[in-house]
Enzyme design. Structure first.
Site, PDB file in Angstrom:
ATOM      1  N   CYS A  31      -4.056  -2.602  -0.976  1.00  0.00           N
ATOM      2  CA  CYS A  31      -2.709  -2.897  -1.474  1.00  0.00           C
ATOM      3  C   CYS A  31      -2.528  -2.481  -2.934  1.00  0.00           C
ATOM      4  CB  CYS A  31      -2.400  -4.381  -1.396  1.00  0.00           C
ATOM      5  SG  CYS A  31      -2.434  -5.031   0.262  1.00  0.00           S
ATOM      6  N   GLY A  57      -2.284   2.219  -0.670  1.00  0.00           N
ATOM      7  CA  GLY A  57      -1.844   1.752   0.642  1.00  0.00           C
ATOM      8  C   GLY A  57      -0.731   2.612   1.183  1.00  0.00           C
ATOM      9  N   ASN A 132      -2.479  -8.173  -3.880  1.00  0.00           N
ATOM     10  CA  ASN A 132      -3.570  -7.215  -3.712  1.00  0.00           C
ATOM     11  C   ASN A 132      -4.867  -8.020  -3.743  1.00  0.00           C
ATOM     12  OD1 ASN A 132      -5.125  -4.680  -5.806  1.00  0.00           O
ATOM     13  ND2 ASN A 132      -5.322  -5.012  -3.643  1.00  0.00           N
ATOM     14  N   GLY A 133      -5.659  -7.890  -2.691  1.00  0.00           N
ATOM     15  CA  GLY A 133      -6.918  -8.624  -2.617  1.00  0.00           C
ATOM     16  C   GLY A 133      -7.057  -9.277  -1.261  1.00  0.00           C
ATOM     17  N   TYR A 272     -13.871   5.127  -6.543  1.00  0.00           N
ATOM     18  CA  TYR A 272     -12.949   5.779  -5.617  1.00  0.00           C
ATOM     19  C   TYR A 272     -11.509   5.271  -5.650  1.00  0.00           C
ATOM     20  CZ  TYR A 272     -10.892   7.329  -1.210  1.00  0.00           C
ATOM     21  OH  TYR A 272     -10.056   7.860  -0.276  1.00  0.00           O
TER      22      TYR A 272
END
Ligand code: SF4
Length: 499
Positions: A31, A57, A132-133, A272
């Protein structure tokens, strides 16, 4: 974010997808979040911010705005540009406050009600949240909430946050919000919107990133600095671990509602996830990736004629490797950027050709050469096998595979899509078995201390690691309540599949 339930089915469908999508064999960020307060173009700016965060995402995107009277919401499956570039869509999102979200693409059916930002009408007014997470006690909390009479609409752990705020007995909204946060475990960078406030919150360990920026005097929250750059905003600072920032007409307020903890951000953002032009915790991601390549050259140099990156993610490390080793850098693999997931490949034979849809060998720099092939990581290894084979078919004399991060041996529970442990190549194979499986002449990964040196540390401190790095080390920085209670996981997985 989306809750990791029903994982077996997804793992299966992702494995099939590997046959034609080289990027499926990577860890994936799940996300990206964005929020802005007080700007007349709030929705359009949020759409641009989400566009810059698209790499975090690609399954779905959403924006919620508030215009002083009404909340408006647009949530769609697909890419940001597919839906949020039209003036008509932006016109349906009036107001000067907005939050937005992008989420990662799964191959299973997408449930639109999981697409964020989630929104609920609470006793205190409207409340939207983008996450996000991944909460490591999300399922535990969800089961408790359902047992207590809560009705869950989707399968998202983020929904737990809505319920916890809604059910709090505290009088003031921020007291409710903080009480809810204090029940969460795991990774969260949250951006939330009420009728008066934009709120950012980062978990006590600070696993996933969140930054504060400013444009035309308006505050912005975003997962990465690249989302600030696209709109010409300037970076103010990272949100700290365990910090809650409240942005309102009164300015910005910082709250620290948790006992102080040492920050341990996810080191894989450097490997990444983050875009190379982003600055994460004061470090430029591109430079760090180049350092990783240079460290790798020092640790595991080999005689060769050219250094070839697996594009795009292997490029910065390959540049660093080439510089440090003095071996020329060449674009031996060309990436086709115009391949979408929508390309349906009808037969196995055509699917097998699929790797060449995205990557093709540049024979002129490969043929007759000893090549150092550089990639950022290996997950299942399925794509690596195909790329090495492609190098040999293009006439490479020797293929020495170098990976600019350590072997991934442990699954993630903090918002990253990883296969189960038995499908992680390095978790189940010795180094020689990995080499044999991939079909290269030699293989070497960057050491964990080499990775830490690349990000500017002397080495990993085993007593107090500076980063969250457990996909390499198995050292999980938070409790894993849901994983410890697997019966519960199974029960809720069935619920997810039925939805
Ligand atoms: S396992 Fe840990 S280090 Fe690896 S991606 Fe997840 S949070 Fe980051």
């Amino acid at each position: 974010m989306w809750m990791n339930i029903g994982t077996k089915a997804q793992a299966g469908s992702r494995a099939k997808q590997d046959a034609f999508d080289p990027d499926a064999d990577r860890l994936r960020e799940e996300c990206g979040v964005f929020g802005i307060f007080g700007h007349p173009q709030a929705a359009a700016i949020t759409a641009l911010g989400l566009h810059a965060l698209q790499h975090r995402g690609q399954e779905a995107a959403g924006i919620v705005t508030f215009d002083g009277k009404t909340f408006s919401s647009e949530r769609r499956n697909g890419l940001v540009g597919d839906h949020f570039s039209s003036a008509a869509t932006i016109a349906r999102l009036p107001g000067n406050m907005a939050v937005g979200h992008v989420r990662y693409a799964t191959t299973g059916g997408t449930i639109l009600r999981n697409v964020q930002p989630l929104f609920a009408e609470l006793a205190t007014g409207g409340f939207a949240v983008a996450h996000n997470g991944n909460l490591t006690n999300g399922l535990t909390l969800r089961r408790e909430l359902i047992a207590g009479g809560a009705i869950c609409q989707g399968t998202s752990d983020t929904e737990v946050m809505l319920h916890l705020v809604a059910r709090s007995r505290k009088a003031r909204f921020m007291e409710r919000y903080i009480e809810a946060l204090q029940q969460l475990e795991g990774a969260y960078s949250l951006v939330s919107l009420t009728n008066k406030k934009l709120i950012g919150a980062r978990d006590p360990v600070g696993i996933r990133p969140l930054v504060l920026g400013e444009l035309d005097g308006c505050y912005i929250l975003a997962s990465e600095t690249c989302a600030l750059d696209i709109i010409g905003a300037h970076f103010i600072r990272d949100i700290e671990n365990g910090e809650v920032v409240v942005i309102s007409e009164n300015g910005i307020e910082s709250i620290k509602p948790f006992p102080a903890r040492v920050m341990r951000p996810c080191i894989f953002e450097y490997v990444y996830f983050a875009r190379p032009d982003s600055v994460v915790h004061g470090r430029n991601v591109y430079e760090i990736r180049r350092n990783m390549g240079a460290e790798l050259a020092k640790e595991s140099g080999v005689d060769a004629d050219v250094v070839v990156p697996v594009p795009d993610s292997g490029v910065p490390a390959a540049i660093g490797y080439a510089r440090a080793s003095g071996i020329p850098f060449e674009l031996g693999i060309i990436r086709n950027h115009y391949v979408g997931r929508t390309f349906i490949q009808p037969t196995q034979a055509i699917r097998e050709m699929g790797v060449r849809m995205k990557h093709s060998a540049n024979r002129s720099v490969i043929e007759g050469k000893r090549i150092i092939l550089l990639d950022d990581s290996i997950v299942r290894g399925t794509t690596s096998v195909k790329i090495v084979r492609m190098m040999r078919e293009a006439g490479a004399k020797e293929v020495h595979f170098r990976i600019s991060s350590p072997p991934i041996k442990y699954p993630d529970f903090y918002g990253i899509d990883t296969p189960e442990r038995e499908n992680l190549l390095a978790a189940t194979h010795s180094m020689e078995q990995i080499r044999e499986y991939i079909g290269c002449d030699s293989i070497a990964f960057l050491s964990i201390d080499g990775l830490y040196r690349a990000v500017g540390e002397q080495k990993r401190n085993p007593l107090q690691p500076q980063f969250t790095d457990h996909c390499f080390t198995g050292d999980y920085p938070t409790p894993l309540a849901d994983i410890e209670n697997e019966g519960q996981l199974q029960k809720l997985a069935m619920l997810a599949e039925a939805s």
